[in-house]
Enzyme design. Structure first.
Site: not given
Length: 322
Positions: A60, A64, A89, A187
């Site tokens: 992840r 980002h 974040n 995911h």
């Protein structure tokens, strides 16, 4: 593998025989820091052995980073007004693993390996550690000098996004709708805070569950309400993205989504649109097919907006500019 990707990989590896070339290439550190990738991999493995949630956090973290200013480690910089400080974040983690790998590399190869490369390698290794495919990626990225909180929200996917919203943002980053379906498979590992999905249902004073989002399986929603009490916004409460195999990188995510048990609205969107449903079904039926596509899409993700040469730096500390 499609022709465009072959051309990308060819252009990235043209510099391989020439140590002075600054373009990303496979084996970029072969002469300057031969053990760089091994040191990153061992750091990821050690951290993940102690905390099985680490791989999902690292994957992840790369998303980002790459979607804001490109894959340049700008998310790692600390300070007021940086990407890392933005509320979008707030739940992103895994920074300590990158910092640990950087400290080790600075001992053996000072001022040589960029934080951007460490992050890309760590995310790659996190997937492999949890049973996913091994992906060979170019290195030679430079660390960015710009990190602004204002750039975060317009560039990251929100869990409530529609397919059109996600596809538009992916297209801006040079990624296709097929890449969207493939990379959503990330995911399959990781955990998420209640606040990222509990607007899909509510519990009345009598304890009855009302499913607001009709694309969410009712029985699954009831399970989620037990894990996430009504109105829970406590960041300490997290739920496995994949309730079946939460710490294994596999194709189970796609099966769950087809059963309307995807945790996010953005997951459910993939099965409710003809542009993406067939690919979801394909991956649900073939782990090998998913892995092959993951290798291609992950490579594209890891090369978004990379900086080379004078465009960036090699930070001595990932959390601070030089």
């Amino acid at each position: 593998m499609d022709y465009a990707l072959l051309m990308l990989m060819s252009s990235l590896t043209l510099c391989l025989p020439f140590p002075s070339c600054s373009a990303p290439s496979v084996g970029f550190y072969a002469g300057s820091c031969p053990a760089a990738e091994i040191m990153v991999k061992n750091t990821v493995r050690s951290a993940s052995d102690l905390d099985p949630t680490i791989p999902g956090k690292l994957l992840r973290l790369l998303f980002h980073d790459c979607f804001v200013e490109g894959c340049d480690a700008s998310i790692l910089l600390q300070g007021n007004g940086t990407e890392r400080s933005d509320p979008g974040n707030r739940s992103v983690d895994g920074f300590a693993v990158i910092d640990s790998a950087k400290r080790l590399l600075e001992i053996f190869c000072p001022e040589t390996v960029s934080c951007a490369d460490i992050l890309a390698l760590a995310a790659r290794d996190a997937v492999e550690y949890t049973g996913g495919p091994s992906v060979q990626i170019p290195t030679g990225r430079r660390d960015g000098r710009i990190s602004a909180a204002a750039n975060v929200r317009p560039n990251i996917i929100d869990t409530s996004f529609t397919l059109d919203e996600m596809a538009k943002l992916f297209s801006i980053k040079g990624l296709s709708v097929d890449d969207l379906v493939t990379l959503s498979g990330g995911h399959t590992i990781g955990r998420s805070h209640c606040s990222s999905f509990n607007d899909r249902f509510k519990v009345d004073p009598s304890g009855s569950v009302t499913v607001i989002d009709s694309t969410l399986d009712r029985q699954y929603a009831i399970q989620l309400t037990k894990m996430c009490p009504a109105g829970a916004r406590d960041d300490s409460i997290t739920v496995n993205n994949d309730p079946g195999t939460p710490f294994t990188f596999d194709n189970q995510y796609y099966r769950i989504v087809l059963e309307h048990k995807g945790l996010f609205q953005s997951d459910s969107a993939l099965v409710n649109d003809n542009r993406t449903r067939n690919k979801v079904v394909e991956f649900a039926n073939s782990r090998d097919g998913f892995f092959e596509n993951w290798a291609v899409s992950f490579l594209k993700l890891s090369m978004i907006g990379v900086k080379t040469g004078d465009e960036g730096d090699i930070r001595q500390s990932c959390s601070m500019p030089n």
